[in-house]
Write a protein that holds these residues in place. Structure first.
Motif, PDB file in Angstrom:
ATOM      1  N   GLU A 193       0.806  -1.108   0.127  1.00 17.22           N
ATOM      2  CA  GLU A 193       0.170   0.094  -0.031  1.00 17.22           C
ATOM      3  C   GLU A 193       0.902   1.200   0.012  1.00 17.22           C
ATOM      4  O   GLU A 193       1.862   1.271   0.775  1.00 17.22           O
ATOM      5  CB  GLU A 193      -1.000  -0.001   1.367  1.00 17.22           C
ATOM      6  CG  GLU A 193      -1.868   1.235   1.125  1.00 17.22           C
ATOM      7  CD  GLU A 193      -2.990   0.879   2.255  1.00 17.22           C
ATOM      8  OE1 GLU A 193      -3.423   2.078   2.740  1.00 17.22           O
ATOM      9  OE2 GLU A 193      -3.445  -0.046   2.504  1.00 17.22           O
ATOM     10  N   LEU A 194       0.737   1.921  -1.082  1.00 16.05           N
ATOM     11  CA  LEU A 194       1.671   3.273  -1.097  1.00 16.05           C
ATOM     12  C   LEU A 194       0.830   4.433  -0.747  1.00 16.05           C
ATOM     13  O   LEU A 194      -0.518   4.420  -1.045  1.00 16.05           O
ATOM     14  CB  LEU A 194       2.147   3.442  -2.504  1.00 16.05           C
ATOM     15  CG  LEU A 194       3.149   2.153  -2.937  1.00 16.05           C
ATOM     16  CD1 LEU A 194       3.369   2.627  -4.653  1.00 16.05           C
ATOM     17  CD2 LEU A 194       4.230   1.720  -2.150  1.00 16.05           C
ATOM     18  N   GLN A 195       1.544   5.380  -0.215  1.00 10.10           N
ATOM     19  CA  GLN A 195       0.764   6.818  -0.201  1.00 10.10           C
ATOM     20  C   GLN A 195       1.458   7.481  -1.245  1.00 10.10           C
ATOM     21  O   GLN A 195       2.790   7.738  -1.516  1.00 10.10           O
ATOM     22  CB  GLN A 195       1.354   7.360   1.152  1.00 10.10           C
ATOM     23  CG  GLN A 195       0.417   8.742   1.586  1.00 10.10           C
ATOM     24  CD  GLN A 195       1.004   9.383   2.893  1.00 10.10           C
ATOM     25  OE1 GLN A 195       1.391   8.647   3.848  1.00 10.10           O
ATOM     26  NE2 GLN A 195       0.627  10.668   3.092  1.00 10.10           N
ATOM     27  N   ILE A 196       0.676   8.224  -2.030  1.00 10.40           N
ATOM     28  CA  ILE A 196       1.024   9.046  -3.057  1.00 10.40           C
ATOM     29  C   ILE A 196       0.957  10.547  -2.834  1.00 10.40           C
ATOM     30  O   ILE A 196       0.011  11.025  -2.108  1.00 10.40           O
ATOM     31  CB  ILE A 196       0.472   8.702  -4.448  1.00 10.40           C
ATOM     32  CG1 ILE A 196      -1.157   8.826  -4.538  1.00 10.40           C
ATOM     33  CG2 ILE A 196       0.612   7.301  -4.807  1.00 10.40           C
ATOM     34  CD1 ILE A 196      -1.709   8.732  -5.841  1.00 10.40           C
ATOM     35  N   GLY A 197       1.455  11.360  -3.324  1.00  5.09           N
ATOM     36  CA  GLY A 197       1.569  12.812  -3.357  1.00  5.09           C
ATOM     37  C   GLY A 197       1.240  13.501  -4.712  1.00  5.09           C
ATOM     38  O   GLY A 197      -0.026  13.139  -4.956  1.00  5.09           O
ATOM     39  N   GLY A 198       1.605  14.253  -5.222  1.00  7.05           N
ATOM     40  CA  GLY A 198       1.508  15.057  -6.259  1.00  7.05           C
ATOM     41  C   GLY A 198       1.244  14.314  -7.498  1.00  7.05           C
ATOM     42  O   GLY A 198       2.089  13.122  -7.624  1.00  7.05           O
ATOM     43  N   ARG A 199       0.584  14.547  -8.558  1.00  2.00           N
ATOM     44  CA  ARG A 199       0.400  13.721  -9.709  1.00  2.00           C
ATOM     45  C   ARG A 199       0.570  14.680 -10.896  1.00  2.00           C
ATOM     46  O   ARG A 199      -0.070  15.939 -10.624  1.00  2.00           O
ATOM     47  CB  ARG A 199      -0.926  12.990  -9.899  1.00  2.00           C
ATOM     48  CG  ARG A 199      -0.916  12.079  -8.586  1.00  2.00           C
ATOM     49  CD  ARG A 199      -2.274  11.232  -8.767  1.00  2.00           C
ATOM     50  NE  ARG A 199      -2.339  10.279 -10.010  1.00  2.00           N
ATOM     51  CZ  ARG A 199      -3.127   9.299  -9.966  1.00  2.00           C
ATOM     52  NH1 ARG A 199      -3.984   9.208  -9.312  1.00  2.00           N
ATOM     53  NH2 ARG A 199      -3.114   8.610 -11.026  1.00  2.00           N
ATOM     54  N   ARG A 200       1.091  14.322 -11.734  1.00  2.00           N
ATOM     55  CA  ARG A 200       1.073  15.011 -13.276  1.00  2.00           C
ATOM     56  C   ARG A 200       0.879  13.845 -14.392  1.00  2.00           C
ATOM     57  O   ARG A 200       1.040  12.724 -14.168  1.00  2.00           O
ATOM     58  CB  ARG A 200       2.311  15.547 -13.534  1.00  2.00           C
ATOM     59  CG  ARG A 200       2.561  16.817 -12.476  1.00  2.00           C
ATOM     60  CD  ARG A 200       3.885  17.555 -13.121  1.00  2.00           C
ATOM     61  NE  ARG A 200       5.178  17.088 -12.591  1.00  2.00           N
ATOM     62  CZ  ARG A 200       6.190  17.401 -12.768  1.00  2.00           C
ATOM     63  NH1 ARG A 200       6.362  18.492 -13.697  1.00  2.00           N
ATOM     64  NH2 ARG A 200       7.374  16.764 -12.183  1.00  2.00           N
ATOM     65  N   PRO A 201       0.578  14.122 -15.594  1.00  2.00           N
ATOM     66  CA  PRO A 201       0.384  13.233 -16.878  1.00  2.00           C
ATOM     67  C   PRO A 201       1.606  12.494 -16.758  1.00  2.00           C
ATOM     68  O   PRO A 201       2.753  12.977 -16.859  1.00  2.00           O
ATOM     69  CB  PRO A 201       0.219  14.173 -17.874  1.00  2.00           C
ATOM     70  CG  PRO A 201      -0.484  15.408 -17.567  1.00  2.00           C
ATOM     71  CD  PRO A 201      -0.064  15.651 -15.987  1.00  2.00           C
ATOM     72  N   GLY A 202       1.463  11.150 -16.443  1.00  2.00           N
ATOM     73  CA  GLY A 202       2.633  10.121 -16.447  1.00  2.00           C
ATOM     74  C   GLY A 202       3.781  10.117 -15.560  1.00  2.00           C
ATOM     75  O   GLY A 202       4.579   9.391 -15.411  1.00  2.00           O
ATOM     76  N   VAL A 244       3.659  10.146 -10.779  1.00  2.00           N
ATOM     77  CA  VAL A 244       3.086  10.021  -9.536  1.00  2.00           C
ATOM     78  C   VAL A 244       4.191  10.095  -8.803  1.00  2.00           C
ATOM     79  O   VAL A 244       5.229   9.305  -8.470  1.00  2.00           O
ATOM     80  CB  VAL A 244       2.267   8.851  -9.529  1.00  2.00           C
ATOM     81  CG1 VAL A 244       1.719   8.601  -7.924  1.00  2.00           C
ATOM     82  CG2 VAL A 244       1.260   8.640 -10.469  1.00  2.00           C
ATOM     83  N   GLU A 245       3.947  10.806  -7.414  1.00  2.00           N
ATOM     84  CA  GLU A 245       4.852  10.992  -6.413  1.00  2.00           C
ATOM     85  C   GLU A 245       4.683  10.324  -5.368  1.00  2.00           C
ATOM     86  O   GLU A 245       3.392   9.940  -4.840  1.00  2.00           O
ATOM     87  CB  GLU A 245       4.889  12.488  -5.762  1.00  2.00           C
ATOM     88  CG  GLU A 245       5.786  12.586  -4.607  1.00  2.00           C
ATOM     89  CD  GLU A 245       5.670  13.999  -3.783  1.00  2.00           C
ATOM     90  OE1 GLU A 245       6.503  14.386  -3.210  1.00  2.00           O
ATOM     91  OE2 GLU A 245       4.352  14.549  -4.025  1.00  2.00           O
ATOM     92  N   VAL A 246       5.526   9.176  -5.107  1.00  2.00           N
ATOM     93  CA  VAL A 246       5.277   8.222  -3.791  1.00  2.00           C
ATOM     94  C   VAL A 246       6.046   8.860  -2.623  1.00  2.00           C
ATOM     95  O   VAL A 246       7.267   8.719  -2.649  1.00  2.00           O
ATOM     96  CB  VAL A 246       5.770   6.751  -4.372  1.00  2.00           C
ATOM     97  CG1 VAL A 246       5.691   5.801  -3.205  1.00  2.00           C
ATOM     98  CG2 VAL A 246       4.963   6.118  -5.427  1.00  2.00           C
ATOM     99  N   VAL A 247       5.064   8.970  -1.662  1.00  2.00           N
ATOM    100  CA  VAL A 247       5.746   9.612  -0.494  1.00  2.00           C
ATOM    101  C   VAL A 247       5.881   8.729   0.839  1.00  2.00           C
ATOM    102  O   VAL A 247       6.544   8.898   1.823  1.00  2.00           O
ATOM    103  CB  VAL A 247       4.938  10.765  -0.155  1.00  2.00           C
ATOM    104  CG1 VAL A 247       5.173  11.971  -0.950  1.00  2.00           C
ATOM    105  CG2 VAL A 247       3.353  10.458   0.241  1.00  2.00           C
TER     106      VAL A 247
END
Length: 74
Positions: free
Chosen positions: A11-20, A22-25
């Motif tokens: 299970e990952l916690q993601i931060g910011g997203r842009r096309p293509g 994903v930030e995994v925090v």
């Protein structure tokens, strides 16, 4: 995917997203890889062989076409 080549569900916690992108925090170490194609066929503990790695220079379609067999799965 863990560093020993075995698949591990996380299970990952993601931060910011842009096309293509994903930030995994949280939930992923810096030296681990993420499987993004064909993952529905995998089970935890299964050993996998990496046949291609996305460095961001090509689209996924181009990357898959460059594989032996054009990226077709058996």
């Amino acid at each position: 995917m863990s560093t020993d080549g075995k698949v591990d569900k996380r299970e990952l916690q993601i931060g910011g997203r842009r096309p293509g992108l994903v930030e995994v925090v949280k939930g992923l170490a810096a030296d681990e890889q993420v499987i993004t194609h064909g993952h529905l066929q995998l089970r935890p503990g299964q050993v996998v062989n990496i046949i291609a790695s996305d460095d961001g220079s090509r689209s996924l379609a181009e990357l898959l076409r460059s594989l032996p067999g054009g990226g077709a799965t058996p």
